[in-house]
Design an enzyme around this catalytic site. Structure first.
Site, mmCIF file in Angstrom:
data_model
loop_
_atom_site.group_PDB
_atom_site.id
_atom_site.type_symbol
_atom_site.label_atom_id
_atom_site.label_comp_id
_atom_site.label_asym_id
_atom_site.label_seq_id
_atom_site.Cartn_x
_atom_site.Cartn_y
_atom_site.Cartn_z
ATOM 1 N N SER A 142 -0.523 23.153 33.589
ATOM 2 C CA SER A 142 0.121 24.460 33.740
ATOM 3 C C SER A 142 -0.938 25.539 33.547
ATOM 4 C CB SER A 142 1.193 24.610 32.654
ATOM 5 O OG SER A 142 1.657 25.929 32.564
ATOM 6 N N TYR A 155 4.420 23.950 23.872
ATOM 7 C CA TYR A 155 4.346 23.611 25.306
ATOM 8 C C TYR A 155 2.899 23.725 25.790
ATOM 9 C CZ TYR A 155 4.996 24.012 30.392
ATOM 10 O OH TYR A 155 4.912 23.846 31.754
HETATM 11 P P1 NDP Z 1 12.303 20.958 36.384
HETATM 12 O O1 NDP Z 1 13.023 21.225 35.099
HETATM 13 O O2 NDP Z 1 12.947 21.408 37.645
HETATM 14 O O3 NDP Z 1 11.978 19.401 36.510
HETATM 15 C C1 NDP Z 1 11.583 18.646 35.411
HETATM 16 C C2 NDP Z 1 11.778 17.189 35.743
HETATM 17 O O4 NDP Z 1 11.371 16.416 34.619
HETATM 18 C C3 NDP Z 1 13.223 16.834 36.043
HETATM 19 O O5 NDP Z 1 13.259 15.998 37.171
HETATM 20 C C4 NDP Z 1 13.679 16.067 34.812
HETATM 21 O O6 NDP Z 1 14.608 15.052 35.198
HETATM 22 C C5 NDP Z 1 12.366 15.447 34.361
HETATM 23 N N1 NDP Z 1 12.380 15.066 32.958
HETATM 24 C C6 NDP Z 1 12.553 15.836 31.873
HETATM 25 N N2 NDP Z 1 12.546 15.091 30.763
HETATM 26 C C7 NDP Z 1 12.363 13.810 31.169
HETATM 27 C C8 NDP Z 1 12.285 12.560 30.494
HETATM 28 N N3 NDP Z 1 12.390 12.459 29.165
HETATM 29 N N4 NDP Z 1 12.093 11.453 31.242
HETATM 30 C C9 NDP Z 1 12.009 11.516 32.584
HETATM 31 N N5 NDP Z 1 12.074 12.664 33.273
HETATM 32 C C10 NDP Z 1 12.273 13.781 32.550
HETATM 33 O O7 NDP Z 1 10.876 21.609 36.194
HETATM 34 P P2 NDP Z 1 9.570 21.646 37.139
HETATM 35 O O8 NDP Z 1 9.811 20.958 38.395
HETATM 36 O O9 NDP Z 1 9.114 23.034 37.154
HETATM 37 O O10 NDP Z 1 8.555 20.829 36.222
HETATM 38 C C11 NDP Z 1 7.686 19.840 36.727
HETATM 39 C C12 NDP Z 1 6.365 19.912 35.988
HETATM 40 O O11 NDP Z 1 5.676 21.107 36.358
HETATM 41 C C13 NDP Z 1 6.503 19.920 34.458
HETATM 42 O O12 NDP Z 1 5.524 19.079 33.896
HETATM 43 C C14 NDP Z 1 6.204 21.371 34.122
HETATM 44 O O13 NDP Z 1 5.705 21.519 32.821
HETATM 45 C C15 NDP Z 1 5.186 21.723 35.187
HETATM 46 N N6 NDP Z 1 5.050 23.163 35.382
HETATM 47 C C16 NDP Z 1 6.092 23.894 35.900
HETATM 48 C C17 NDP Z 1 5.981 25.268 36.008
HETATM 49 C C18 NDP Z 1 7.098 26.118 36.485
HETATM 50 O O14 NDP Z 1 6.976 27.365 36.434
HETATM 51 N N7 NDP Z 1 8.202 25.588 36.971
HETATM 52 C C19 NDP Z 1 4.749 25.961 35.630
HETATM 53 C C20 NDP Z 1 3.716 25.101 35.127
HETATM 54 C C21 NDP Z 1 3.860 23.750 35.030
HETATM 55 P P3 NDP Z 1 15.824 14.496 34.334
HETATM 56 O O15 NDP Z 1 16.358 15.629 33.537
HETATM 57 O O16 NDP Z 1 16.777 13.991 35.385
HETATM 58 O O17 NDP Z 1 15.242 13.395 33.509
#
Ligand code: NDP
Length: 267
Positions: A142, A155
């Site tokens: 990030s 985070y």
């Molecule tokens: P979302 O919340 O849309 O997606 C997060 C995903 O992670 C979901 O599919 C969720 O699925 C999954 N997840 C969460 N906890 C678990 C777990 N314990 N086991 C398996 N899967 C899990 O967020 P983003 O798409 O934005 O996030 C994706 C990545 O990008 C993350 O690592 C985030 O930190 C990073 N990021 C995002 C930014 C943003 O602004 N959006 C900025 C910088 C980095 P489910 O709940 O079904 O398990």
């Protein structure tokens, strides 16, 4: 032929946001996908959508905070496709609160998913990639892995750690270990050969504000900061395109670090 076609790609956190966009994009480019997340209904819908457009895709319900489940995900991928070319270590969460609110359970959860989940993913695929003498790990860090945001300290600390892991994996995969074990004759030779046979690529992707479900877990006192920063958020496919770009390079090209912000992002 694109370098993406027929590659076997595991994507964690595929049920929404960046993971889902990446699955759609790589599926359309001919990758063989194994999707993982906890919400099975979302995964089923996504699998159906990708199959409808001719994609090759399977899924496995996985909590990345559970090492056995992550290993089972890698095993299921091998059973389904016979190899693992790419791991997109994408699952993550971002509950935000200042440290003085002492939300220790939340700190544990962030570390378990964002940090230990990434390491469990690497542990599950690395032996296979080493055996194949090829592989690619793509970690989602990030902008918060490059600077610390008040209210998101834990985070950010996990995202700094993810960057360190990406860089460490790159160095270890490309021979850094050789120089440290070079002195004792026979052992050094063995180490040198073993290391130089490894061709594992490591990519660290650092997004700025992306419009996904990530901010759904933000606490009330952080919402005005979040809504201001995310008012310029870009589409998740912007990150999916960067992931596809890294995978699409020929095997001797390792895209190590990409930062992608909204043009109008101020932080
Ligand atoms: P979302 O919340 O849309 O997606 C997060 C995903 O992670 C979901 O599919 C969720 O699925 C999954 N997840 C969460 N906890 C678990 C777990 N314990 N086991 C398996 N899967 C899990 O967020 P983003 O798409 O934005 O996030 C994706 C990545 O990008 C993350 O690592 C985030 O930190 C990073 N990021 C995002 C930014 C943003 O602004 N959006 C900025 C910088 C980095 P489910 O709940 O079904 O398990």
């Amino acid at each position: 032929m694109s370098e993406i076609e027929n590659k076997v790609v595991i994507i964690t956190g595929a049920s929404s946001g960046v993971g889902e966009a990446t699955a759609r994009r790589l599926g359309a480019s001919g990758a063989k996908l194994m999707l993982a997340a906890r919400r099975e209904d979302r995964l089923k819908d996504l699998v159906a959508a990708i199959e409808k457009t001719g994609g090759t895709v399977a899924y496995r319900v996985t909590d990345v905070a559970d090492r056995a489940q992550v290993q089972a995900l890698a095993d299921a991928t091998l059973e389904t496709y016979g190899r693992i070319d790419v791991l997109v270590n994408n699952a993550g969460l971002m509950p935000m609160s200042p440290l003085d609110q002492i939300k220790v359970d939340e700190w544990d959860q962030i570390i378990d998913v964002n940090l230990k989940g990434v390491l469990y993913g690497i542990a599950a695929v690395l032996p296979t990639m080493r055996q194949q003498k090829s592989g690619h790990v793509i970690n989602l860090s990030s902008v918060g892995g490059h600077k610390v945001f008040p209210g998101a300290v834990v985070y950010c600390s996990t995202k700094y750690a993810v960057r360190a892991i990406s860089e460490g994996l790159r160095l270890e995969s490309n021979g850094e270990i050789r120089s440290t074990i070079i002195s004792p004759g026979a052992v050094a030779t063995e180490g040198l050969l073993r290391q130089s046979n490894r061709q594992i690529r490591s990519t660290n992707i650092s997004p700025g504000a992306v419009a996904t479900e990530l901010t759904n877990t933000t606490h009330d006192d952080m919402t005005s900061w979040v809504s201001q920063v995310y008012s310029v958020a870009i589409d998740a496919d912007a990150i999916a395109r960067a992931i596809a770009y890294a995978i699409d390079q020929p095997g001797d090209v390792d895209v190590n670090e990409i930062i992608i912000r909204p043009t109008r992002e101020e932080v």
